[in-house]
Design an enzyme around this catalytic site. Structure first.
Site, PDB file in Angstrom:
ATOM      1  N   GLY A  45       0.784  -1.225   0.000  1.00 50.76           N
ATOM      2  CA  GLY A  45       0.000   0.000   0.000  1.00 50.76           C
ATOM      3  C   GLY A  45       0.817   1.277   0.000  1.00 50.76           C
ATOM      4  O   GLY A  45       1.831   1.397  -0.680  1.00 50.76           O
ATOM      5  N   SER A  46       0.373   2.230   0.780  1.00 54.00           N
ATOM      6  CA  SER A  46       0.845   3.612   0.703  1.00 54.00           C
ATOM      7  C   SER A  46       2.333   3.812   0.915  1.00 54.00           C
ATOM      8  O   SER A  46       2.862   4.843   0.503  1.00 54.00           O
ATOM      9  CB  SER A  46       0.074   4.469   1.704  1.00 54.00           C
ATOM     10  OG  SER A  46      -1.257   4.626   1.262  1.00 54.00           O
ATOM     11  N   VAL A  47       3.009   2.885   1.527  1.00 53.28           N
ATOM     12  CA  VAL A  47       4.454   3.058   1.707  1.00 53.28           C
ATOM     13  C   VAL A  47       5.185   3.110   0.365  1.00 53.28           C
ATOM     14  O   VAL A  47       6.340   3.522   0.301  1.00 53.28           O
ATOM     15  CB  VAL A  47       5.064   1.967   2.621  1.00 53.28           C
ATOM     16  CG1 VAL A  47       4.515   2.095   4.032  1.00 53.28           C
ATOM     17  CG2 VAL A  47       4.854   0.583   2.060  1.00 53.28           C
ATOM     18  N   LYS A  49       4.412   5.135  -2.047  1.00 53.61           N
ATOM     19  CA  LYS A  49       4.364   6.497  -2.587  1.00 53.61           C
ATOM     20  C   LYS A  49       5.732   7.151  -2.691  1.00 53.61           C
ATOM     21  O   LYS A  49       6.027   7.811  -3.697  1.00 53.61           O
ATOM     22  CB  LYS A  49       3.387   7.340  -1.779  1.00 53.61           C
ATOM     23  CG  LYS A  49       1.946   6.929  -2.022  1.00 53.61           C
ATOM     24  CD  LYS A  49       0.977   7.682  -1.129  1.00 53.61           C
ATOM     25  CE  LYS A  49      -0.428   7.148  -1.396  1.00 53.61           C
ATOM     26  NZ  LYS A  49      -1.247   7.140  -0.218  1.00 53.61           N
TER      27      LYS A  49
END
Length: 187
Positions: A45-47, A49
């Site tokens: 997920g967001s890690v 970015k």
């Protein structure tokens, strides 16, 4: 996992569930003997970015000050991608994308370079490879969605969805952001 980003030296690694090595025969399941840090892949997920934004910065397509209009969502074909809270924030900088973990900003950065370039960077970060750590059972990451040619798959990958990697492979990749770009071999 705690790793020195410059050398790859693992300072600490742990996972749950675990077992007592002095009484391994008492383990409730053989599953506890696997090391999920290297033997399992996850959609992290967001890690992801920072990796996406780093690729766009490296290619000169954005800077930390680059802005875009955040409406809280992006429509790609019939699909809608939203920020975690569904809220728009107006004009937003790339730094704010990281600060507030905005999916729409990661998609903006991915679109600035294109899905194939994003795939190339993720591969260069070693996310589809084994780290070659001296532990048994290490598995490969899964980036096959980045070969689909689907604009939605590229957008989802920009914030870590639709692709899966081991935690150690991700740590090695993000360490390159902290050490000047070197892909270290964990040990």
């Amino acid at each position: 996992i705690i790793m020195d980003p410059k050398t790859g030296r693992i300072l600490a690694m742990s996972a749950r569930p675990n077992f007592d090595p002095n009484a391994y025969g008492d383990a409730a399941s053989a599953d506890v003997f696997a090391n999920p840090v290297i033997e399992s892949v996850y959609e992290l997920g967001s890690v992801f970015k920072p990796l996406t934004l780093a690729a766009a910065i490296d290619l000169g397509k954005i800077t930390p000050e680059t802005t875009y209009r955040d409406d809280g969502y992006v429509v790609i074909g019939p699909e809608r991608i939203e920020n975690f809270d569904g809220k728009g924030r107006g004009m937003v900088s790339m730094q704010r994308v990281l600060n507030e973990s905005l999916n729409t900003g990661a998609v903006f950065a991915e679109r600035s370079i294109g899905g194939l370039k994003l795939r190339d960077y993720f591969e260069a970060f070693g996310l589809a490879d084994r780290t070659e750590i001296e532990l048994p059972g290490e598995v490969l990451g899964k980036l096959a969605n980045l070969d689909s040619g689907s604009e939605f798959d590229y957008a989802a990958a920009s914030f870590g969805q639709g692709i899966a990697v081991t935690p150690l492979a991700f740590l090695r990749a993000v360490s390159a952001l902290a050490n000047g770009g070197a892909l270290v071999k964990p040990y």
